[in-house]
Write a protein that holds these residues in place. Sequence first.
Motif, PDB file in Angstrom:
ATOM      1  N   VAL A 203      58.569  86.599-125.734  1.00 48.41           N
ATOM      2  CA  VAL A 203      59.573  87.608-124.547  1.00 48.41           C
ATOM      3  C   VAL A 203      61.005  86.722-123.764  1.00 48.41           C
ATOM      4  CG1 VAL A 203      59.573  89.372-122.580  1.00 48.41           C
ATOM      5  CG2 VAL A 203      57.724  89.173-124.236  1.00 48.41           C
ATOM      6  N   GLN A 205      63.157  87.384-120.571  1.00 51.14           N
ATOM      7  CA  GLN A 205      63.361  88.460-119.774  1.00 51.14           C
ATOM      8  C   GLN A 205      65.017  88.166-118.548  1.00 51.14           C
ATOM      9  OE1 GLN A 205      60.904  89.175-117.025  1.00 51.14           O
ATOM     10  NE2 GLN A 205      60.977  92.060-116.922  1.00 51.14           N
ATOM     11  N   GLU A 216      64.334  84.225-117.630  1.00 51.56           N
ATOM     12  CA  GLU A 216      62.594  83.758-118.238  1.00 51.56           C
ATOM     13  C   GLU A 216      62.314  83.952-119.643  1.00 51.56           C
ATOM     14  OE1 GLU A 216      61.039  83.801-113.538  1.00 51.56           O
ATOM     15  OE2 GLU A 216      61.461  86.071-114.609  1.00 51.56           O
ATOM     16  N   TYR A 218      58.144  83.788-122.090  1.00 55.43           N
ATOM     17  CA  TYR A 218      57.097  84.450-121.713  1.00 55.43           C
ATOM     18  C   TYR A 218      56.414  84.280-123.790  1.00 55.43           C
ATOM     19  CZ  TYR A 218      58.231  86.021-117.393  1.00 55.43           C
ATOM     20  OH  TYR A 218      58.796  86.237-115.840  1.00 55.43           O
ATOM     21  N   THR A 220      53.496  85.529-124.350  1.00 58.74           N
ATOM     22  CA  THR A 220      52.933  86.977-123.655  1.00 58.74           C
ATOM     23  C   THR A 220      53.254  88.145-122.672  1.00 58.74           C
ATOM     24  OG1 THR A 220      50.810  86.453-122.953  1.00 58.74           O
ATOM     25  CG2 THR A 220      51.123  86.910-125.718  1.00 58.74           C
ATOM     26  N   MET A 221      53.255  89.648-122.087  1.00 53.92           N
ATOM     27  CA  MET A 221      53.219  90.437-121.728  1.00 53.92           C
ATOM     28  C   MET A 221      53.085  91.573-121.763  1.00 53.92           C
ATOM     29  SD  MET A 221      57.056  91.220-120.116  1.00 53.92           S
ATOM     30  CE  MET A 221      57.498  89.885-118.889  1.00 53.92           C
ATOM     31  N   ARG A 222      52.245  91.573-120.793  1.00 53.60           N
ATOM     32  CA  ARG A 222      51.112  93.286-120.469  1.00 53.60           C
ATOM     33  C   ARG A 222      52.622  94.240-120.329  1.00 53.60           C
ATOM     34  NH1 ARG A 222      45.879  95.449-118.428  1.00 53.60           N
ATOM     35  NH2 ARG A 222      46.562  97.686-117.660  1.00 53.60           N
ATOM     36  N   TRP A 223      52.664  95.351-120.635  1.00 52.94           N
ATOM     37  CA  TRP A 223      53.801  96.385-120.526  1.00 52.94           C
ATOM     38  C   TRP A 223      53.124  97.351-120.608  1.00 52.94           C
ATOM     39  CZ3 TRP A 223      57.179  99.450-125.020  1.00 52.94           C
ATOM     40  CH2 TRP A 223      58.276 100.232-124.198  1.00 52.94           C
TER      41      TRP A 223
END
Length: 353
Positions: A203, A205, A216, A218, A220-223
């Motif tokens: 990710v 962002q 930034e 990442y 992984t990221m929770r969505w």
Amino acid sequence: MRKLDRYVGWTVFAAIALVLVVIVGLDAIAAFIDEADNISETYSFVQVSLYILLTLPGRFYEYIPFAGLIGCMLGLGQLASSSELVVMRAAGVSIGRLVWMAMKPALLIAVLGFLLGEFVAPKTDQWAETQRALAQNPGESFAGRHGLWNREGDTFLHFNALEAEGVVHGITLLQFDAKLRMVSSLRARRATFEGDYWVMEEVVQTRFSSWQTTRETYETMRWDTGITPELLTLEVMEPDQLRLADLYRYSRYLQLQGLDSEDYQLALWRKVLQPAAIGGLVLVAISFIFGPLREGTMGFRIFSGVIVGIVFRTSQDLLGPASLVFGFPPIYAALVPILVCLLFGMLLLARAR
């Protein structure tokens, strides 16, 4: 009589199958030539061939009514040219009996087509679109040609490709404020659905403010979102590529949301009534053979069948948008051409008696 049933039925079935293979083959060749313009380092000749191969079930389903019309004309026309129909009539076989003999293989193909369009074509079409999108946009998080746009509140979303297992590739989220100024953008290589949320991978962002821009990354990221794979599947596929259950469910969802659902209702009724459409076209073909085309050549029969098929398809294509413009129920747009075929065929058969 059973041998006669099998003989007439097989002749008509073989003619319809042959016409279907020829029409789909020509359509697939034309589609391959058109798709070959997009060949690149990542979208190779083999992948184009795979794409065309995966779309074949949908093409077969689309051309079954047309093939039923022309194939029935050719099959019965062959029997008429060899005077076999005359012998059958002289032996006491009624026109109604001959109509039923020719109608049975057409209805069998209609049933097979319904199963193909309900259980095979939607899956292969989705797989084909996914593989093409992934091949044409490798490693990219944004592309506007084959992807899907959506909106959730003030966030606009784009997905490159959707897999049936709940995996999307190439995600872009663009968030705006009340004054339609972009406040952040997010791009991810892919995301996997985990039941009630998504997990995005790789990710990036970016946040925008009046004085600076921050970025930034990442792993992984929770969505958390209300968008599900089922909803994306319904939106990424054309209405005529969806299953009956999906068409009914999504059209009801759009109605409850106060949104336009006529396209999906029209596709629903066309799918439901396709066996009747095949029956109507086959009845017209039979009435032509027992009526004005009894002594016609094979070429003229094919020409006549093509004209009738074009008129039928054009009437469907015109009545569909007309139902959206003038507001009459979509079932009428799907039903009227079929009723006209049935009435026209029965009138010609009545005159041939």
